[in-house]
Design a protein around this motif. Structure first.
Motif, PDB file in Angstrom:
ATOM      1  N   ALA A  44     -12.290  -2.669   6.167  1.00 28.11           N
ATOM      2  CA  ALA A  44     -12.956  -2.447   4.597  1.00 28.11           C
ATOM      3  C   ALA A  44     -12.800  -1.187   4.195  1.00 28.11           C
ATOM      4  CB  ALA A  44     -14.514  -3.007   4.637  1.00 28.11           C
ATOM      5  N   TRP A  45     -13.026  -0.894   3.195  1.00 26.84           N
ATOM      6  CA  TRP A  45     -13.056   0.359   2.292  1.00 26.84           C
ATOM      7  C   TRP A  45     -14.456   0.466   2.035  1.00 26.84           C
ATOM      8  CZ3 TRP A  45      -8.525   2.338   2.270  1.00 26.84           C
ATOM      9  CH2 TRP A  45      -7.398   1.775   1.945  1.00 26.84           C
ATOM     10  N   GLU A  46     -15.129   1.375   1.849  1.00 28.96           N
ATOM     11  CA  GLU A  46     -16.695   1.526   1.467  1.00 28.96           C
ATOM     12  C   GLU A  46     -16.661   2.642   0.384  1.00 28.96           C
ATOM     13  OE1 GLU A  46     -20.873   1.776   3.700  1.00 28.96           O
ATOM     14  OE2 GLU A  46     -19.619   3.593   4.200  1.00 28.96           O
ATOM     15  N   VAL A  47     -17.152   2.433  -0.667  1.00 29.39           N
ATOM     16  CA  VAL A  47     -17.287   3.243  -1.922  1.00 29.39           C
ATOM     17  C   VAL A  47     -18.685   3.031  -2.607  1.00 29.39           C
ATOM     18  CG1 VAL A  47     -15.841   2.052  -3.376  1.00 29.39           C
ATOM     19  CG2 VAL A  47     -16.412   4.656  -3.636  1.00 29.39           C
ATOM     20  N   ASP A  48     -19.720   3.885  -2.806  1.00 24.97           N
ATOM     21  CA  ASP A  48     -20.743   3.602  -3.702  1.00 24.97           C
ATOM     22  C   ASP A  48     -21.593   2.712  -2.977  1.00 24.97           C
ATOM     23  OD1 ASP A  48     -20.165   5.810  -5.346  1.00 24.97           O
ATOM     24  OD2 ASP A  48     -18.954   4.665  -6.633  1.00 24.97           O
ATOM     25  N   GLY A  49     -21.531   2.641  -1.808  1.00 26.80           N
ATOM     26  CA  GLY A  49     -22.385   1.665  -1.156  1.00 26.80           C
ATOM     27  C   GLY A  49     -22.045   0.173  -1.104  1.00 26.80           C
ATOM     28  N   GLN A  50     -20.689  -0.176  -1.659  1.00 32.13           N
ATOM     29  CA  GLN A  50     -20.098  -1.356  -1.692  1.00 32.13           C
ATOM     30  C   GLN A  50     -19.000  -1.530  -0.785  1.00 32.13           C
ATOM     31  OE1 GLN A  50     -21.573  -3.669  -3.025  1.00 32.13           O
ATOM     32  NE2 GLN A  50     -21.255  -3.849  -5.448  1.00 32.13           N
ATOM     33  N   THR A  51     -18.820  -2.427  -0.009  1.00 34.53           N
ATOM     34  CA  THR A  51     -17.575  -2.666   1.145  1.00 34.53           C
ATOM     35  C   THR A  51     -16.739  -3.669   0.485  1.00 34.53           C
ATOM     36  OG1 THR A  51     -18.901  -4.275   2.392  1.00 34.53           O
ATOM     37  CG2 THR A  51     -18.835  -1.892   3.051  1.00 34.53           C
ATOM     38  N   TYR A  52     -15.074  -3.378   0.767  1.00 33.84           N
ATOM     39  CA  TYR A  52     -14.242  -4.342   0.225  1.00 33.84           C
ATOM     40  C   TYR A  52     -13.297  -4.600   1.437  1.00 33.84           C
ATOM     41  CZ  TYR A  52     -15.802  -2.521  -4.295  1.00 33.84           C
ATOM     42  OH  TYR A  52     -16.503  -2.464  -5.476  1.00 33.84           O
ATOM     43  N   PRO A  53     -13.313  -5.567   2.012  1.00 36.02           N
ATOM     44  CA  PRO A  53     -12.437  -5.905   3.125  1.00 36.02           C
ATOM     45  C   PRO A  53     -11.173  -6.166   2.642  1.00 36.02           C
ATOM     46  CG  PRO A  53     -14.428  -7.636   2.732  1.00 36.02           C
ATOM     47  CD  PRO A  53     -14.189  -6.814   1.831  1.00 36.02           C
ATOM     48  N   PHE A  54     -10.064  -5.712   3.688  1.00 37.80           N
ATOM     49  CA  PHE A  54      -8.832  -5.625   3.285  1.00 37.80           C
ATOM     50  C   PHE A  54      -8.268  -5.979   4.642  1.00 37.80           C
ATOM     51  CE2 PHE A  54      -9.203  -1.256   4.425  1.00 37.80           C
ATOM     52  CZ  PHE A  54      -8.095  -0.882   5.305  1.00 37.80           C
ATOM     53  N   GLU A  55      -7.014  -6.371   4.576  1.00 36.23           N
ATOM     54  CA  GLU A  55      -5.901  -6.702   5.668  1.00 36.23           C
ATOM     55  C   GLU A  55      -4.823  -5.841   5.657  1.00 36.23           C
ATOM     56  OE1 GLU A  55      -4.606 -10.718   5.872  1.00 36.23           O
ATOM     57  OE2 GLU A  55      -6.373 -11.518   5.860  1.00 36.23           O
ATOM     58  N   LEU A  56      -4.254  -5.214   6.717  1.00 37.69           N
ATOM     59  CA  LEU A  56      -3.287  -4.444   6.806  1.00 37.69           C
ATOM     60  C   LEU A  56      -2.137  -5.114   7.248  1.00 37.69           C
ATOM     61  CD1 LEU A  56      -2.906  -1.266   6.663  1.00 37.69           C
ATOM     62  CD2 LEU A  56      -2.412  -1.427   9.243  1.00 37.69           C
ATOM     63  N   VAL A  57      -1.144  -4.923   6.346  1.00 38.64           N
ATOM     64  CA  VAL A  57       0.485  -5.593   6.597  1.00 38.64           C
ATOM     65  C   VAL A  57       1.252  -4.197   6.920  1.00 38.64           C
ATOM     66  CG1 VAL A  57       2.094  -6.838   5.618  1.00 38.64           C
ATOM     67  CG2 VAL A  57      -0.363  -6.941   4.848  1.00 38.64           C
ATOM     68  N   GLU A  58       2.027  -4.634   8.034  1.00 41.32           N
ATOM     69  CA  GLU A  58       3.013  -3.484   8.340  1.00 41.32           C
ATOM     70  C   GLU A  58       4.046  -3.237   7.481  1.00 41.32           C
ATOM     71  OE1 GLU A  58       4.346  -3.054  12.416  1.00 41.32           O
ATOM     72  OE2 GLU A  58       2.220  -4.062  13.095  1.00 41.32           O
ATOM     73  N   GLY A  59       4.242  -2.080   6.974  1.00 41.49           N
ATOM     74  CA  GLY A  59       5.622  -1.909   6.207  1.00 41.49           C
ATOM     75  C   GLY A  59       5.015  -1.914   4.735  1.00 41.49           C
ATOM     76  N   ARG A  60       6.310  -1.688   3.727  1.00 40.11           N
ATOM     77  CA  ARG A  60       5.813  -2.066   2.418  1.00 40.11           C
ATOM     78  C   ARG A  60       6.072  -3.332   2.088  1.00 40.11           C
ATOM     79  NH1 ARG A  60       8.351   1.657  -2.343  1.00 40.11           N
ATOM     80  NH2 ARG A  60       7.997  -0.006  -4.120  1.00 40.11           N
ATOM     81  N   GLU A  61       5.002  -4.022   1.503  1.00 41.29           N
ATOM     82  CA  GLU A  61       4.866  -5.428   1.329  1.00 41.29           C
ATOM     83  C   GLU A  61       4.448  -5.723  -0.184  1.00 41.29           C
ATOM     84  OE1 GLU A  61       6.052  -8.190   2.960  1.00 41.29           O
ATOM     85  OE2 GLU A  61       6.862  -6.696   4.299  1.00 41.29           O
ATOM     86  N   LEU A  62       5.204  -5.068  -0.853  1.00 42.21           N
ATOM     87  CA  LEU A  62       4.795  -5.307  -2.585  1.00 42.21           C
ATOM     88  C   LEU A  62       5.763  -6.181  -3.184  1.00 42.21           C
ATOM     89  CD1 LEU A  62       4.032  -1.470  -3.417  1.00 42.21           C
ATOM     90  CD2 LEU A  62       2.477  -3.292  -2.877  1.00 42.21           C
ATOM     91  N   ALA A  63       5.054  -6.928  -4.435  1.00 44.95           N
ATOM     92  CA  ALA A  63       6.172  -7.625  -5.086  1.00 44.95           C
ATOM     93  C   ALA A  63       7.251  -7.018  -5.649  1.00 44.95           C
ATOM     94  CB  ALA A  63       5.438  -8.484  -6.345  1.00 44.95           C
ATOM     95  N   GLU A  64       8.284  -7.243  -5.660  1.00 41.78           N
ATOM     96  CA  GLU A  64       9.335  -6.057  -6.472  1.00 41.78           C
ATOM     97  C   GLU A  64       9.623  -6.634  -7.949  1.00 41.78           C
ATOM     98  OE1 GLU A  64      10.269  -3.382  -5.116  1.00 41.78           O
ATOM     99  OE2 GLU A  64       9.077  -4.022  -3.222  1.00 41.78           O
TER     100      GLU A  64
END
Length: 127
Positions: free
Chosen positions: A107-127
């Protein structure tokens, strides 16, 4: 009588589910851990209700790709003194985030808020 109290207490403890009384575990990652985790990989999560993917290039470039808009190109780094991930966007400048390992993942934490995320190996973006 004392023996009966000990047995009763032991039985009561046995009936409590393991970990039920434990709070959620969060650990702030070190600068080295954050650098190794993000470099060349993609984070996928939801930010303020919008699904996104962010790629973190080894050259310090980051691409934020929200599901509801155009991708943005910015910069990223890890502050060795604070251990925080920092991103730069022209509209807001540098912003620092702690990266956490939680009992549910990352998770990211900023200003007292947490934002969960998953890690994907490599570059996985819509092209």
């Amino acid at each position: 009588m004392f023996r009966r109290q000990i047995i009763t207490a032991a039985l009561a403890l046995a009936l409590v589910p393991m970990g039920a009384a434990l709070p959620a575990q969060e650990a702030v990652m070190s600068a080295e851990e954050v650098e190794n985790l993000l470099t060349g990989n993609t984070a996928a999560g939801v930010w303020d209700g919008v699904p996104y993917k962010s790629y973190f290039g080894p050259n310090g470039t980051t691409i934020y790709d929200p599901a509801d808009g155009d991708a943005l190109v910015g910069k990223w780094r890890v502050n060795p003194e604070t251990g925080q991930f920092e991103s730069f966007w022209a509209a807001v400048g540098w912003t620092a985030y702690s990266v956490l390992r939680t009992d549910r993942g990352l998770a990211w934490e900023v200003d007292g808020q947490t934002y969960p995320f998953e890690l994907v190996e490599g570059r996985e973006l819509a092209e």
